[in-house]
Design a protein around this motif. Structure first.
Motif, short mmCIF file in Angstrom:
data_model
loop_
_atom_site.label_atom_id
_atom_site.label_comp_id
_atom_site.label_asym_id
_atom_site.label_seq_id
_atom_site.Cartn_x
_atom_site.Cartn_y
_atom_site.Cartn_z
N TYR A 12 0.84 -1.19 0.00
CA TYR A 12 0.00 0.00 0.00
C TYR A 12 0.88 1.24 0.00
O TYR A 12 2.04 1.20 0.38
N PHE A 64 -4.22 1.01 -2.18
CA PHE A 64 -3.79 -0.33 -2.54
C PHE A 64 -2.90 -0.28 -3.78
O PHE A 64 -3.23 0.42 -4.75
N GLY A 90 -3.08 12.99 3.62
CA GLY A 90 -4.38 13.43 3.12
C GLY A 90 -5.01 12.50 2.10
O GLY A 90 -6.12 12.77 1.63
N GLN A 91 -4.34 11.43 1.74
CA GLN A 91 -4.86 10.52 0.71
C GLN A 91 -5.27 9.18 1.28
O GLN A 91 -5.72 8.32 0.55
N GLY A 92 -5.07 8.95 2.53
CA GLY A 92 -5.45 7.67 3.10
C GLY A 92 -4.53 6.57 2.63
O GLY A 92 -3.36 6.78 2.31
N LEU A 93 -5.08 5.38 2.56
CA LEU A 93 -4.31 4.18 2.24
C LEU A 93 -4.69 3.72 0.84
O LEU A 93 -5.85 3.43 0.57
N GLN A 144 0.73 5.21 1.51
CA GLN A 144 0.01 6.09 2.43
C GLN A 144 0.56 7.50 2.23
O GLN A 144 1.71 7.79 2.57
#
Lengths: 115, 110
Positions: A35, A45, A40-43, A37
């Motif tokens: 992943y 895949f 501000g973009q989260g996680l 990270q």
């Protein structure tokens, strides 16, 4: 027991250079995930390996990204010709198998900074 | 692909106040959902999974099929609850894609 490990923990590279990030999953875990990270973009895949099956590469953002898993264990994520937007924390996770109800165990991540 | 939505990127509550982190999912079938948490300078880790119906660190999450939600709740927030929370489905669809929610950063104000 030993958890998921990743190396290096931090990597600073110049734009245009190639980088390799390593992940050692928990022994016996057949599923391995990468992943990204970003702040501000989260996680996000990236790629998924399950046993000897062909990896699911659907999350890779461009053809500069590739990953392999040797011997069903260690995995390497390679980013070619790095760009500044590649700067992020890259997380690896493993689980006993895919499918429902299986917890993912995450590594500490590799913080990549492209200057 | 299974998708979850976490509508709040940031959430601040006062210590002792109730907290609810929202998660909605958009796939059919029998969903199984998890909440993961990342405390400062720690690894992302599982907080709880809905099938176990457990309460971890005072947090609970109930799957509401009618509202397609899996909100995470705690009646009295503590400062140590400040962290990044992710709602996530497992990858049992055969498509092998696991899409985490975008995450909610919870700050508990002393």
């Amino acid at each position: 027991g030993a958890g998921v490990s990743q190396s290096p923990s931090n990597k600073v590279t110049e734009k245009g250079k190639d980088v390799e990030l390593r992940c050692d999953p928990i022994s016996g875990h057949t599923a391995l995930y990468w992943y990204r990270q970003s702040l501000g973009q989260g996680l996000e895949f990236l790629i998924y390996f399950q046993g000897n099956s062909a990896p699911d590469k659907s999350g890779l953002p461009s053809d500069r990204f590739s990953a392999e898993r040797t011997g069903g264990s260690v995995s390497t994520l390679t980013i070619q010709r790095t760009q500044q937007e590649d700067s992020a924390v890259y997380l690896c996770a493993s689980s006993r198998t895919s499918g429902s109800s299986y917890e993912q165990y995450f590594g500490p991540g590799t913080r990549l900074t492209v200057t | 692909a299974q998708r979850v939505t976490q509508p709040e990127k940031l959430l601040s509550v006062f210590k002792g106040a109730p907290v609810e982190l929202k998660c909605n999912y958009s796939y059919s079938g029998s969903p199984e959902l998890f909440w993961y948490v990342q405390y400062s300078r720690q690894r992302l880790q599982l907080l709880l999974r809905h099938i176990s119906r457990e309460s971890i660190k005072g947090f609970t999450a109930d799957l509401n099929k009618g509202e397609t939600s899996f909100h995470l709740k705690k009646p009295f927030a503590q400062e140590e609850d400040s962290a990044m929370y992710y709602c996530a489905p497992p990858d049992g669809t055969g498509a092998n894609n696991l899409f985490f929610g975008t995450g909610t950063r919870l700050t508990v104000i002393p």
